[in-house]
Design a protein around this motif. Structure first.
Motif, PDB file in Angstrom:
ATOM      1  N   ARG A  24       0.969  -1.217  -0.076  1.00  8.41           N
ATOM      2  CA  ARG A  24       0.000   0.147   0.155  1.00  8.41           C
ATOM      3  C   ARG A  24       0.771   1.226  -0.078  1.00  8.41           C
ATOM      4  O   ARG A  24       0.440   2.203  -0.646  1.00  8.41           O
ATOM      5  N   ALA A  27       2.790   1.465  -3.400  1.00  9.00           N
ATOM      6  CA  ALA A  27       1.871   2.084  -4.389  1.00  9.00           C
ATOM      7  C   ALA A  27       1.690   3.567  -4.287  1.00  9.00           C
ATOM      8  O   ALA A  27       1.382   4.075  -5.365  1.00  9.00           O
ATOM      9  N   GLU A  28       1.131   4.078  -3.058  1.00  7.83           N
ATOM     10  CA  GLU A  28       0.958   5.333  -2.948  1.00  7.83           C
ATOM     11  C   GLU A  28       2.239   6.328  -3.183  1.00  7.83           C
ATOM     12  O   GLU A  28       2.075   7.132  -4.153  1.00  7.83           O
ATOM     13  N   ASN A  31       2.265   6.553  -7.167  1.00  3.82           N
ATOM     14  CA  ASN A  31       0.803   7.198  -7.609  1.00  3.82           C
ATOM     15  C   ASN A  31       0.378   5.874  -8.307  1.00  3.82           C
ATOM     16  O   ASN A  31      -0.134   6.188  -9.584  1.00  3.82           O
ATOM     17  N   LEU A  32       0.259   4.779  -7.787  1.00  8.32           N
ATOM     18  CA  LEU A  32      -0.691   3.623  -8.371  1.00  8.32           C
ATOM     19  C   LEU A  32      -1.785   3.378  -7.382  1.00  8.32           C
ATOM     20  O   LEU A  32      -1.484   3.539  -6.154  1.00  8.32           O
ATOM     21  N   SER A  33      -2.918   3.033  -7.840  1.00  8.16           N
ATOM     22  CA  SER A  33      -3.927   2.487  -7.012  1.00  8.16           C
ATOM     23  C   SER A  33      -3.509   1.372  -6.408  1.00  8.16           C
ATOM     24  O   SER A  33      -2.516   0.404  -7.123  1.00  8.16           O
ATOM     25  N   LEU A  34      -4.138   0.622  -5.249  1.00  7.30           N
ATOM     26  CA  LEU A  34      -3.723  -0.474  -4.570  1.00  7.30           C
ATOM     27  C   LEU A  34      -4.048  -1.769  -5.703  1.00  7.30           C
ATOM     28  O   LEU A  34      -3.374  -2.739  -5.739  1.00  7.30           O
ATOM     29  N   THR A  35      -5.252  -1.415  -6.329  1.00  2.00           N
ATOM     30  CA  THR A  35      -5.737  -2.545  -7.604  1.00  2.00           C
ATOM     31  C   THR A  35      -4.794  -2.727  -8.474  1.00  2.00           C
ATOM     32  O   THR A  35      -4.324  -3.700  -8.711  1.00  2.00           O
ATOM     33  N   THR A  36      -4.275  -1.680  -8.976  1.00  8.48           N
ATOM     34  CA  THR A  36      -3.371  -1.500 -10.025  1.00  8.48           C
ATOM     35  C   THR A  36      -1.869  -2.248  -9.640  1.00  8.48           C
ATOM     36  O   THR A  36      -1.375  -3.032 -10.084  1.00  8.48           O
TER      37      THR A  36
END
Length: 93
Positions: A24, A27-28, A31-36
């Motif tokens: 998490r 990803a932050e 700059n990615l969503s957690l799903t991505t």
């Protein structure tokens, strides 16, 4: 502990950063969503190495910093002390 004035320490150690972060946080930072992020891990194309730690995915901080283009440079203790004095409003003598 006596230390020589020319010793240095890694930038990440100065701020007591963890050696690993969860997916998490990685990803932050990227700059990615957690799903991505999960999808890219499954596809094997996450921007840095990811490993399983039990049921979690973790990323080494050094790998994340490298993926972000941040160097974990060595910092001299003298520079840290001078920066602290400057931040405290002291003039450098």
């Amino acid at each position: 502990m006596n230390r020589h004035r020319d010793e240095s320490v890694a930038f990440s150690a100065v701020f007591d950063l963890p050696s690993e972060v969860g997916l998490r946080v990685a990803a932050e930072a990227l700059n990615l969503s957690l799903t991505t992020a999960y999808r890219r891990v499954r596809n094997g194309d996450f921007p840095c190495r990811v490993r399983r730690a039990g049921r979690r995915y973790v990323v080494r901080l050094s790998d994340l910093m490298r993926a972000l283009g941040i160097q974990d440079v060595r910092v001299r203790y003298d520079d840290i002390e001078a920066g602290a004095r400057f931040a405290g409003g002291e003039a450098d003598a």
